[in-house]
Write a protein that holds these residues in place. Structure first.
Motif, PDB file in Angstrom:
ATOM      1  N   LEU A 177       0.822  -1.210   0.000  1.00 52.78           N
ATOM      2  CA  LEU A 177       0.000   0.000   0.000  1.00 52.78           C
ATOM      3  C   LEU A 177       0.857   1.263   0.000  1.00 52.78           C
ATOM      4  N   ARG A 178       2.087   1.165   0.462  1.00 47.86           N
ATOM      5  CA  ARG A 178       2.981   2.318   0.435  1.00 47.86           C
ATOM      6  C   ARG A 178       3.255   2.763  -1.005  1.00 47.86           C
ATOM      7  N   LYS A 179       3.239   1.801  -1.931  1.00 54.99           N
ATOM      8  CA  LYS A 179       3.539   2.096  -3.334  1.00 54.99           C
ATOM      9  C   LYS A 179       2.281   2.248  -4.179  1.00 54.99           C
ATOM     10  N   ASP A 180       1.235   1.496  -3.822  1.00 60.16           N
ATOM     11  CA  ASP A 180       0.019   1.504  -4.638  1.00 60.16           C
ATOM     12  C   ASP A 180      -1.182   1.250  -3.730  1.00 60.16           C
ATOM     13  N   ARG A 181      -1.947   2.285  -3.464  1.00 57.89           N
ATOM     14  CA  ARG A 181      -3.077   2.165  -2.548  1.00 57.89           C
ATOM     15  C   ARG A 181      -4.199   1.303  -3.123  1.00 57.89           C
ATOM     16  N   LYS A 182      -4.154   1.050  -4.450  1.00 54.11           N
ATOM     17  CA  LYS A 182      -5.183   0.238  -5.102  1.00 54.11           C
ATOM     18  C   LYS A 182      -4.690  -1.181  -5.388  1.00 54.11           C
ATOM     19  N   TRP A 183      -3.602  -1.555  -4.781  1.00 48.16           N
ATOM     20  CA  TRP A 183      -3.039  -2.885  -5.018  1.00 48.16           C
ATOM     21  C   TRP A 183      -4.052  -3.966  -4.648  1.00 48.16           C
ATOM     22  N   HIS A 184      -4.152  -4.990  -5.499  1.00 47.43           N
ATOM     23  CA  HIS A 184      -5.070  -6.105  -5.234  1.00 47.43           C
ATOM     24  C   HIS A 184      -4.305  -7.213  -4.512  1.00 47.43           C
ATOM     25  N   PHE A 185      -4.658  -7.448  -3.270  1.00 48.07           N
ATOM     26  CA  PHE A 185      -3.978  -8.463  -2.458  1.00 48.07           C
ATOM     27  C   PHE A 185      -4.709  -9.801  -2.602  1.00 48.07           C
ATOM     28  N   GLU A 186      -4.017 -10.794  -3.110  1.00 44.47           N
ATOM     29  CA  GLU A 186      -4.605 -12.124  -3.238  1.00 44.47           C
ATOM     30  C   GLU A 186      -4.166 -12.991  -2.059  1.00 44.47           C
ATOM     31  N   PRO A 224     -10.445  -0.818  14.231  1.00 45.94           N
ATOM     32  CA  PRO A 224      -9.181  -0.384  14.849  1.00 45.94           C
ATOM     33  C   PRO A 224      -7.988  -0.405  13.903  1.00 45.94           C
ATOM     34  N   ALA A 225      -8.061  -1.197  12.822  1.00 40.32           N
ATOM     35  CA  ALA A 225      -6.926  -1.305  11.896  1.00 40.32           C
ATOM     36  C   ALA A 225      -6.813  -0.118  10.951  1.00 40.32           C
ATOM     37  N   ARG A 226      -7.792   0.755  10.931  1.00 41.89           N
ATOM     38  CA  ARG A 226      -7.801   1.813   9.915  1.00 41.89           C
ATOM     39  C   ARG A 226      -6.595   2.748  10.025  1.00 41.89           C
ATOM     40  N   PHE A 227      -6.097   2.943  11.220  1.00 40.16           N
ATOM     41  CA  PHE A 227      -4.985   3.878  11.397  1.00 40.16           C
ATOM     42  C   PHE A 227      -3.682   3.308  10.827  1.00 40.16           C
ATOM     43  N   ILE A 228      -3.502   1.989  10.950  1.00 39.88           N
ATOM     44  CA  ILE A 228      -2.315   1.357  10.358  1.00 39.88           C
ATOM     45  C   ILE A 228      -2.369   1.490   8.841  1.00 39.88           C
ATOM     46  N   ILE A 229      -3.538   1.223   8.265  1.00 39.30           N
ATOM     47  CA  ILE A 229      -3.696   1.289   6.812  1.00 39.30           C
ATOM     48  C   ILE A 229      -3.488   2.720   6.313  1.00 39.30           C
ATOM     49  N   LYS A 230      -4.032   3.706   7.005  1.00 40.77           N
ATOM     50  CA  LYS A 230      -3.848   5.104   6.605  1.00 40.77           C
ATOM     51  C   LYS A 230      -2.374   5.493   6.628  1.00 40.77           C
ATOM     52  N   LYS A 231      -1.655   5.024   7.628  1.00 43.04           N
ATOM     53  CA  LYS A 231      -0.224   5.352   7.722  1.00 43.04           C
ATOM     54  C   LYS A 231       0.567   4.676   6.610  1.00 43.04           C
ATOM     55  N   LEU A 232       0.187   3.456   6.255  1.00 40.37           N
ATOM     56  CA  LEU A 232       0.860   2.790   5.147  1.00 40.37           C
ATOM     57  C   LEU A 232       0.649   3.566   3.847  1.00 40.37           C
ATOM     58  N   ILE A 233      -0.576   3.977   3.598  1.00 38.43           N
ATOM     59  CA  ILE A 233      -0.887   4.714   2.371  1.00 38.43           C
ATOM     60  C   ILE A 233      -0.141   6.049   2.336  1.00 38.43           C
ATOM     61  N   LYS A 234      -0.055   6.704   3.493  1.00 37.78           N
ATOM     62  CA  LYS A 234       0.643   7.992   3.568  1.00 37.78           C
ATOM     63  C   LYS A 234       2.157   7.841   3.709  1.00 37.78           C
ATOM     64  N   GLN A 235       2.620   6.579   3.802  1.00 38.45           N
ATOM     65  CA  GLN A 235       4.050   6.268   3.937  1.00 38.45           C
ATOM     66  C   GLN A 235       4.650   6.891   5.191  1.00 38.45           C
ATOM     67  N   THR A 236       3.880   6.842   6.283  1.00 36.44           N
ATOM     68  CA  THR A 236       4.373   7.374   7.556  1.00 36.44           C
ATOM     69  C   THR A 236       4.671   6.261   8.555  1.00 36.44           C
ATOM     70  N   ILE A 237       4.654   5.038   8.081  1.00 36.49           N
ATOM     71  CA  ILE A 237       4.959   3.911   8.956  1.00 36.49           C
ATOM     72  C   ILE A 237       5.735   2.864   8.179  1.00 36.49           C
TER      73      ILE A 237
END
Length: 652
Positions: free
Chosen positions: A578-587, A639-652
């Motif tokens: 998600l740091r590189k592509d927020r629309k990545w399809h995870f299989e 509760p996981a939304r904050f981890i995902i937001k940080k990954l997308i924003k590349q702050t974690i």
């Protein structure tokens, strides 16, 4: 979104739909036909007898007059074991008005008790999910107002039997769509049954295409054929849009330990206890609701957005749920009052917003209306300086009294204990306490407000505190007697126990725990702006003001945190792309959670409207029941939304 109610033509006391030019039920013998087509064809009575302590889920397309639900609830009460639960899910695009529904239900006086419970909790015509509770929560009706396929696309559930009702495919072809059939299959499991009055080819082919074994059988009365069947497998490949929000599998536990005795903890305890789960509630203080939940009174209403948002949907759903809950629990209004709430427009900007809200017709008038200062003064029984919105079904609640009422339950044990650490070993959680003891629990729910991130498993949660002080004074006989809750920059409620409670300050930086005279003056100043006569009475006694300071627990997006506790390191590793592509399809990506560990916190100043529905949501998750909120709303408080937001924003 506002919903249009059904346009009816009453023929011989039976409703006829003008929208679809069709009948709601057989006017000659509607009860027998519904019983034959839906209950008998799905073997519902037998299913109920064998339910043991499980939750049985029935889903329906087309609530109509509620006849199928009433028959099902009646059979459930006859046959089901004591600890089992019925969740009945239905959808209606054009719901009957309350008066039309009341007229329809009068035709079946033998079901009067169930009919009264429906009418007392029947929602206003507002799109979304609405919960109606019957028989001490052993029967729950989840009534969705809106398009069938869209409403079911937002549902998280596993259905045992489908009642495919609604108007005939020739009259209502839009409902019997491939999109609806796909959602029916998604929500089914091997062995799920269905029945429907129709034998139309579009229905037969549609259900077969998504994995049902479809058969014809004799229809009711003069009707030659109807369709029944069983789900075998879903032919479509399963795709997960946001795998990081997938919830872990769960099974109803025998016991749960809850940390924190405020609103979120007490309401979660009650929701689980009503399901037969033994609850140990740990509170570090010597009484319940000592933090943000401890004010004498709190305003019960939702500040509505002009255009619907996810936050607005949560707040409105929660508000309507809370009102129904309080009406059931306390009809005498001993610890709450449905006195109405006015939200005053104290600025030109707010007045324009309120006018826009009403002009958009986003919400029905029975929920909210715009009134002038003169009319609001009459309602409040004192001079009001501004125009504003009025919510007639809103009011105030005493949070501590509500908490105390909820924990008075045979399945709840309250223990004074402070938990300092959590660890998981050999299938159980070990809770290290301040006193040096170690408590063991299979399931844990963390509900201790801003302290919820003190544990290693939750230290990534971005919680913040907001200081607030309320002012309290005696209501004397000579004072103006306020009849409604008034909200402007602050709020004041009608007197309770001969006391007025008003405020509250909103200090993002404050750490002072003492009550201050400066904050009293601030609360009085806010009051003077909106209620001059009430202010004059209370300001005369400003030196005698008492007060209370507490810290609201909030989050960066001002949404609560409700759901399973994610394993942060695993989330970062699994979803790093998600740091590189927020629309990545995870299989085949799996969201890892700490086993049987849940969080319910961050409700800020909205706890009275978000804690009850969040408690019901969490109890449903833990006990593997259909969830009472739409999936996108549940995702927004995960509760996981904050981890995902940080990954997308590349702050974690």
């Amino acid at each position: 979104m506002k919903i249009s109610t059904a346009s009816l033509d009453w023929k011989s006391e039976s409703p006829h739909s003008n929208q679809y030019e069709d009948i709601y039920f057989n006017p000659e013998d509607g009860i027998s036909e519904s019983f034959y087509v839906f209950l008998e064809a799905n073997k519902s009575p037998q299913l109920f007898k064998e339910s043991h302590d499980a939750c049985i889920t029935i889903a329906e397309t087309g609530f109509g007059t509620g006849l199928n639900f009433i028959l099902t609830a009646s059979e459930w009460l006859k046959h089901s074991p004591k600890q089992s639960k019925l969740k009945y899910i239905s959808v209606e695009k054009f719901p009957l008005s309350r008066s039309d529904l009341q007229k329809a239900l009068k035709q079946w006086p033998q079901f009067q008790e169930i009919s009264i419970a429906i009418l007392e909790q029947y929602p206003c015509p507002q799109a979304g999910y609405h919960t109606i509770t019957i028989n001490h929560s052993h029967i729950e009706l989840l009534l969705m107002f809106g398009d069938a396929a869209e409403s079911y696309s937002r549902l998280n559930a596993k259905v045992d039997a489908w009642y495919l009702d609604g108007f005939a495919p020739s009259k209502n072809p839009d409902m019997w769509s491939p999109e609806l059939f796909r959602e029916i299959a998604r929500l089914s499991k091997p062995g799920t049954t269905f029945s429907t009055f129709t034998a139309a080819g579009i229905v037969k082919r549609g259900l077969r295409d998504v994995g049902f074994d479809v058969r014809k059988q004799k229809g009711f009365g003069r009707k030659r054929e109807m369709l029944v069947g069983t789900f075998v497998e879903n032919q479509a490949p399963k795709t997960i849009d946001k795998p990081w929000f997938e919830l872990p599998a769960s099974a109803k536990p025998k016991g749960v330990t809850i940390i924190g005795g405020g609103l979120s903890g007490c309401l979660t305890a009650q929701a689980l206890a009503e399901r037969g789960v033994k609850v140990t509630l740990l509170e570090q203080e010597n009484q319940l609701a000592t933090g943000g939940s401890g004010n004498p009174q709190g305003a019960l209403y939702a500040k509505l957005p002009v255009k619907q948002t996810t936050q607005g949907e949560l707040h409105l759903s929660g508000f309507l749920y809370s009102v129904n809950m309080l009406k059931r629990l306390d009809p005498e209004e001993s610890f709450w009052s449905q006195c109405g709430v006015m939200q005053l427009a104290t600025s030109d900007k707010e007045l324009a917003r309120q006018n826009n809200l009403i002009e958009q017709e986003t919400y029905p008038q029975e929920l909210v209306s715009l009134k002038g200062a003169e009319e609001l003064s009459e309602i409040a029984n004192t001079s009001v300086n501004f125009d504003g919105l009025f919510f007639p079904s809103a009011g105030w609640v005493s949070p501590r009294a509500l908490c105390e009422h909820f924990v008075d339950h045979p399945n709840i044990s309250v223990v004074q204990q402070q938990v300092n650490d959590l660890s998981f070993a050999e299938g159980h959680w070990q809770l290290a306490t301040k006193s040096g003891e170690f408590l063991s629990a299979s399931h844990v729910v963390i509900c201790n407000a801003e302290m919820a991130n003190q544990f290693n498993q939750t230290d990534h949660l971005p919680l913040k505190t907001i200081r607030g002080q309320v002012s309290i004074t005696q209501a004397k006989a000579t004072n103006n007697q306020l009849n409604s809750v008034v909200c402007g920059d602050g709020y004041i409620s009608p007197a309770h126990n001969q006391q007025y409670c008003f405020g509250a300050t909103y200090d993002l930086q404050g750490k002072e725990r003492n009550v201050t005279q400066d904050d009293h003056e601030s609360n009085l100043e806010k009051l003077s702006k909106v209620l001059p006569d009430i202010h004059a009475d209370l300001a005369a006694e400003s030196n005698d003001l008492q007060g209370r300071t507490a810290f609201r627990c909030s989050t960066p997006d001002y949404m609560p945190i409700v759901g399973p506790a994610p394993v942060q390191d695993q989330f970062i590793e699994t979803f790093a792309q998600l740091r590189k592509d927020r629309k990545w399809h995870f299989e085949n990506a799996k969201a890892e959670h700490h086993p049987n560990l849940y969080v319910n916190t961050g409700h800020g100043s909205k706890g009275l409207i978000t804690c009850p529905i969040s408690a019901e949501l969490l109890a449903s998750m833990i006990c593997d029941e259909p969830l009472p909120l739409p999936k996108d709303v549940i995702d927004a408080i995960n509760p996981a939304r904050f981890i995902i937001k940080k990954l997308i924003k590349q702050t974690i």
